[in-house]
Design a protein around this motif. Sequence first.
Motif, short mmCIF file in Angstrom:
data_model
loop_
_atom_site.label_atom_id
_atom_site.label_comp_id
_atom_site.label_asym_id
_atom_site.label_seq_id
_atom_site.Cartn_x
_atom_site.Cartn_y
_atom_site.Cartn_z
N LYS A 143 61.06 46.41 36.75
CA LYS A 143 59.83 46.32 37.54
C LYS A 143 58.79 47.22 36.89
N GLN A 144 57.56 46.71 36.74
CA GLN A 144 56.50 47.49 36.12
C GLN A 144 55.23 47.43 36.97
N VAL A 145 54.55 48.59 37.06
CA VAL A 145 53.30 48.69 37.81
C VAL A 145 52.15 48.79 36.82
N PHE A 146 51.24 47.82 36.89
CA PHE A 146 50.05 47.79 36.04
C PHE A 146 48.85 48.22 36.88
N SER A 147 48.10 49.20 36.41
CA SER A 147 46.88 49.64 37.08
C SER A 147 45.71 49.21 36.21
N LEU A 148 44.91 48.30 36.72
CA LEU A 148 43.79 47.75 35.95
C LEU A 148 42.48 48.29 36.50
N LEU A 149 41.59 48.68 35.63
CA LEU A 149 40.20 48.91 36.00
C LEU A 149 39.43 47.72 35.47
N VAL A 150 38.67 47.09 36.34
CA VAL A 150 37.96 45.86 35.98
C VAL A 150 36.53 45.91 36.49
N ASN A 151 35.66 45.16 35.82
CA ASN A 151 34.30 45.00 36.33
C ASN A 151 34.38 44.26 37.66
N ASN A 152 33.64 44.73 38.63
CA ASN A 152 33.68 44.16 39.98
C ASN A 152 32.86 42.87 40.02
N ASN A 153 33.42 41.80 39.46
CA ASN A 153 32.74 40.50 39.41
C ASN A 153 33.47 39.48 40.28
N THR A 154 32.70 38.57 40.83
CA THR A 154 33.24 37.51 41.69
C THR A 154 34.32 36.72 40.96
N GLY A 155 35.43 36.48 41.65
CA GLY A 155 36.49 35.62 41.14
C GLY A 155 37.48 36.30 40.22
N LEU A 156 37.30 37.58 39.95
CA LEU A 156 38.19 38.24 39.00
C LEU A 156 39.62 38.33 39.52
N LEU A 157 39.80 38.67 40.78
CA LEU A 157 41.15 38.75 41.34
C LEU A 157 41.85 37.40 41.21
N SER A 158 41.12 36.33 41.43
CA SER A 158 41.68 34.98 41.29
C SER A 158 42.08 34.71 39.83
N ARG A 159 41.28 35.17 38.88
CA ARG A 159 41.61 34.97 37.47
C ARG A 159 42.86 35.77 37.07
N VAL A 160 42.98 36.98 37.61
CA VAL A 160 44.18 37.79 37.33
C VAL A 160 45.42 37.10 37.88
N ALA A 161 45.36 36.66 39.13
CA ALA A 161 46.50 35.96 39.75
C ALA A 161 46.79 34.66 39.01
N GLY A 162 45.73 33.96 38.59
CA GLY A 162 45.90 32.70 37.86
C GLY A 162 46.60 32.90 36.54
N LEU A 163 46.33 34.00 35.88
CA LEU A 163 46.99 34.31 34.61
C LEU A 163 48.51 34.34 34.80
N PHE A 164 48.95 34.94 35.90
CA PHE A 164 50.38 35.02 36.18
C PHE A 164 50.96 33.63 36.48
N SER A 165 50.29 32.87 37.32
CA SER A 165 50.84 31.56 37.71
C SER A 165 50.85 30.58 36.54
N ARG A 166 49.82 30.60 35.70
CA ARG A 166 49.78 29.69 34.55
C ARG A 166 50.93 29.93 33.58
N ARG A 167 51.36 31.17 33.47
CA ARG A 167 52.41 31.52 32.52
C ARG A 167 53.79 31.62 33.17
N GLY A 168 53.87 31.34 34.47
CA GLY A 168 55.15 31.35 35.16
C GLY A 168 55.69 32.72 35.48
N TYR A 169 54.82 33.74 35.48
CA TYR A 169 55.24 35.09 35.86
C TYR A 169 55.06 35.26 37.36
N ASN A 170 55.92 36.07 37.95
CA ASN A 170 55.83 36.32 39.39
C ASN A 170 55.15 37.65 39.65
#
Length: 168
Positions: free
Chosen positions: A3-30
Amino acid sequence: MKKQVFSLLVNNNTGLLSRVAGLFSRRGYNIDSITSGTTMDKRVTRITVVASGDEQSLAQIQKQLAKLEDVIDIKILEDGRSVCRELIMVKVKADAVKRAEVISIADIFRAKIVDVESDSLMMEMTGTQSKVEAFLDLLSAYEILELARTGITGLSRGSKDVRMFEDD
């Protein structure tokens, strides 16, 4: 699996959380858990993602996250070098007879009673994932009516790797 904990600092832009979650689902990561909130600088959001996998998968996740346009910084929060916590709220069926028992369990875990009704108690507790699990394990002897968990959030210890932002 690790188990690994990733702490990301990101620009506060609309839709970013969705893009992060989408990255996981597109590649089959949970995603085991994901939390998000703005930092002291309202232009920057901290997203904490907990994922499980083998060393290769976790390294690939980090590389893919780094490729996202709005990602400013990524830290791996390691045991001993960071502090991670989870908040839970739990509502337990507890009439007048069982209320004292449930309150004593809450006291042991430093849980706070946030609501009392004639037939139930609601508590909040913050702690490590193992503390949360132990608390819930003891409460399983009672009827848990509702449960909400925030997921893990955390910060690295010390000030050596703190990222500061300049005003525009």
